[in-house]
Structure formats: C-alpha cells, structure tokens
Design a protein around this motif. Sequence first.
Motif, PDB file in Angstrom:
ATOM      1  N   ASP A  55       0.909  -1.203   0.055  1.00  0.00           N
ATOM      2  CA  ASP A  55       0.028   0.019  -0.033  1.00  0.00           C
ATOM      3  C   ASP A  55       0.847   1.289  -0.034  1.00  0.00           C
ATOM      4  O   ASP A  55       2.174   1.313   0.181  1.00  0.00           O
ATOM      5  CB  ASP A  55      -0.905   0.129   1.300  1.00  0.00           C
ATOM      6  N   ASN A  56       0.321   2.484   0.059  1.00  0.00           N
ATOM      7  CA  ASN A  56       1.079   3.675  -0.272  1.00  0.00           C
ATOM      8  C   ASN A  56       1.852   4.106   1.001  1.00  0.00           C
ATOM      9  O   ASN A  56       2.903   4.434   0.910  1.00  0.00           O
ATOM     10  CB  ASN A  56       0.050   4.980  -0.915  1.00  0.00           C
ATOM     11  N   LEU A  57       1.411   3.708   2.106  1.00  0.00           N
ATOM     12  CA  LEU A  57       1.994   3.847   3.335  1.00  0.00           C
ATOM     13  C   LEU A  57       3.431   3.274   3.357  1.00  0.00           C
ATOM     14  O   LEU A  57       4.486   3.646   3.943  1.00  0.00           O
ATOM     15  CB  LEU A  57       1.302   3.569   4.406  1.00  0.00           C
ATOM     16  N   SER A  58       3.376   1.847   3.009  1.00  0.00           N
ATOM     17  CA  SER A  58       4.425   0.879   2.996  1.00  0.00           C
ATOM     18  C   SER A  58       5.340   1.367   1.933  1.00  0.00           C
ATOM     19  O   SER A  58       6.736   1.390   2.239  1.00  0.00           O
ATOM     20  CB  SER A  58       4.159  -0.446   2.824  1.00  0.00           C
ATOM     21  N   LYS A  59       4.839   1.801   0.745  1.00  0.00           N
ATOM     22  CA  LYS A  59       5.921   2.116  -0.234  1.00  0.00           C
ATOM     23  C   LYS A  59       6.580   3.314   0.057  1.00  0.00           C
ATOM     24  O   LYS A  59       7.918   3.402  -0.099  1.00  0.00           O
ATOM     25  CB  LYS A  59       4.977   2.548  -1.480  1.00  0.00           C
ATOM     26  N   LEU A  60       6.085   4.404   0.923  1.00  0.00           N
ATOM     27  CA  LEU A  60       6.715   5.570   1.354  1.00  0.00           C
ATOM     28  C   LEU A  60       7.940   5.301   2.248  1.00  0.00           C
ATOM     29  O   LEU A  60       9.004   5.466   2.300  1.00  0.00           O
ATOM     30  CB  LEU A  60       5.643   6.360   1.917  1.00  0.00           C
ATOM     31  N   ALA A  61       7.352   4.295   3.235  1.00  0.00           N
ATOM     32  CA  ALA A  61       8.348   3.863   4.031  1.00  0.00           C
ATOM     33  C   ALA A  61       9.511   3.052   3.782  1.00  0.00           C
ATOM     34  O   ALA A  61      10.702   3.367   3.998  1.00  0.00           O
ATOM     35  CB  ALA A  61       7.675   2.970   5.287  1.00  0.00           C
ATOM     36  N   TRP A  62       9.121   2.445   2.641  1.00  0.00           N
ATOM     37  CA  TRP A  62      10.148   1.348   2.000  1.00  0.00           C
ATOM     38  C   TRP A  62      10.993   2.255   1.409  1.00  0.00           C
ATOM     39  O   TRP A  62      12.401   1.867   1.557  1.00  0.00           O
ATOM     40  CB  TRP A  62       9.329   0.437   1.215  1.00  0.00           C
ATOM     41  N   LEU A  63      10.727   3.113   0.807  1.00  0.00           N
ATOM     42  CA  LEU A  63      11.447   4.135  -0.094  1.00  0.00           C
ATOM     43  C   LEU A  63      12.540   4.941   0.626  1.00  0.00           C
ATOM     44  O   LEU A  63      13.614   4.909   0.169  1.00  0.00           O
ATOM     45  CB  LEU A  63      10.745   5.202  -0.999  1.00  0.00           C
ATOM     46  N   GLY A  64      11.914   5.323   1.795  1.00  0.00           N
ATOM     47  CA  GLY A  64      13.010   6.140   2.626  1.00  0.00           C
ATOM     48  C   GLY A  64      13.850   5.108   3.436  1.00  0.00           C
ATOM     49  O   GLY A  64      15.035   5.738   3.447  1.00  0.00           O
ATOM     50  N   ALA A  65      13.422   4.010   3.807  1.00  0.00           N
ATOM     51  CA  ALA A  65      14.496   3.240   4.535  1.00  0.00           C
ATOM     52  C   ALA A  65      15.384   2.410   3.438  1.00  0.00           C
ATOM     53  O   ALA A  65      16.527   2.333   4.105  1.00  0.00           O
ATOM     54  CB  ALA A  65      13.499   1.986   5.119  1.00  0.00           C
TER      55      ALA A  65
END
Lengths: 199, 85
Positions: A55-65
């Motif tokens: 989902d978009n929240l995980s995509k955002l967190a994944w990209l930052g991490a």
Amino acid sequence: MERKYHISKHCRIDHHGVLYNGRPLSAEISTEFSIFSKAFYYSLGTTYPKFFKMDNLSKLAWLGAELLLKEELSKNIAIVLSNRSSSYDTDLKHIHTISNTEQYYPSPAIFVYTLPNVCIGEIAIRHHLQTENIFFVSEQFDSQLTVNYCNYLLNSNRAEKVLCGWVEYLEENYKLVLYLVEKTGNLAHDLNVVRQLML
Amino acid sequence: MEELKSELKAKIIEALNLEEIAVEDIENDAPLFGDGLGLDSIDALELTVLLDKDYGIKVTDPKVGKTIFQSIDTLAHYISENRTK
C-alpha cells in the motif's frame, strides 16, 4: 552514565521531492504518488517486485528506508516510526471493497495493510531485521518520546542503531522524515536537531 | 480456451500488481507459485476472490485451490468447466 548518540544519515520525502542528508536527489516530482513512487523506485536500481504489491504507506516507508539502509551492514537496527493517520488511507480502500453488499469482495491484498506497523514489517523483511520495533500514532511527531525511546533501545543494548521517523500518507498527502541513530554521525541526536529535521 | 488463458493472465497481472510481468511472460504450463511467478499466500487468496468475482466460482476447499492454481492451464480448464458467469 548517559551515552551520547548521533544521527548518521537522514532523508525526507514529500511533494517537494527527496532530500538525502539535506541534499536534493533527482526524482520525478509528480502530484500523483503512484507516478512519483514508481519513478523513484526505479531510480534506486533495486529489484524488489513486492514493492508494487504494497500500500502507499508501506511504499513511502520502504523508499525512505531504502535510502538509509541499502548499504548498511548491521542487522541490529531497531525501528521507531510514527504518523498521524495510521493506516486510514488503506482502511478507506478496504471499506470501499465491502461497502456494496451485492459486490462484497474484500481484497486480501488490501486488508493485510490495514495496520500502520505493517510498513515496519516491509522494511524489516527487505533488510533482514529481526529487531525491536514500534509504531506510534499521534497528531504530531512526538520528538521527546521518540528521542527517549531511541536512547532507551541503544542504552539497553537492544539495538546497535535505530531507524526513527515520521511516515504519513493520506489521500495523496504524504510526508516522510527518517533518520538513523547510532554511536557516530555528523549530527547530535538531541531534541533540537530532531525537531529541526521534522520541520 | 486460448482466449480465456490470455484473459486470465491479464487479470492476474492486474489483480496481483505484477508490475514487471507482461502477458507474454507467463507460460501456460509454468507454475504460478514457488519458482514460477513467485506468488504468495495472499496472492492465492486474491485469486480466490477473482474467481468468485469474475467467474462466479467459490473455492472453499484448500485442496481444490492447490490443484487449480498450479498453472494457467489448470486454472483455465477449471474455470471453463465450472463458471457461472
């Protein structure tokens, strides 16, 4: 004796683009998160098909991490994240799949993301982290709580490093600020610095 | 049957967000799970929903699911014999 820790790297992703240690990275700026996130994912040069299922929240967190942890050798990294809207963006999508009694087809792929800490799980899976983690939900980033919690994890040797930050996504409004805390780094890990990063 | 297989491949790609896979990349007899498309348990549930939603087929027995989700060939064969829409 209280030990001092440092912020070794940090990043920021929002509608204005991507900053890594304060420097802008070339990334496609788009008002649509789906377009931006896809372009940025490809720019990282990582092959990880599961990204497109998140989902978009995980995509955002994944990209930052990915920016902060891609070259990290340590696997003893705890994760302390927080946001305002929890997983509400995905909760709304789930509600949409079950709102019509004649077309009642809840999507398992959407439902599994109806918890905010799932984004921590995605980071942990990607970077093989079996460490302490927690996700706080509050109106604003609680700098004091996060700094204290991070110091506790490090002081008690529950982690060698801690990935901390804010990961917020709701209906195309998004903001991520992540920072890695460890023994060495260019920035002091204190309230003022953390508050500055979050501005 | 070939038309159904192509339709299934397109639906699977869309439903399971297989971003980097095209219809032509999926062999009719290749395993969908494991070494094939690398689908996981959530994908299996999503395929079960797809069968119900698009073809009116309710898969309630996990053993049946394991058999029919082996490949596009087995899936298309089961759909053609059991579809209600």
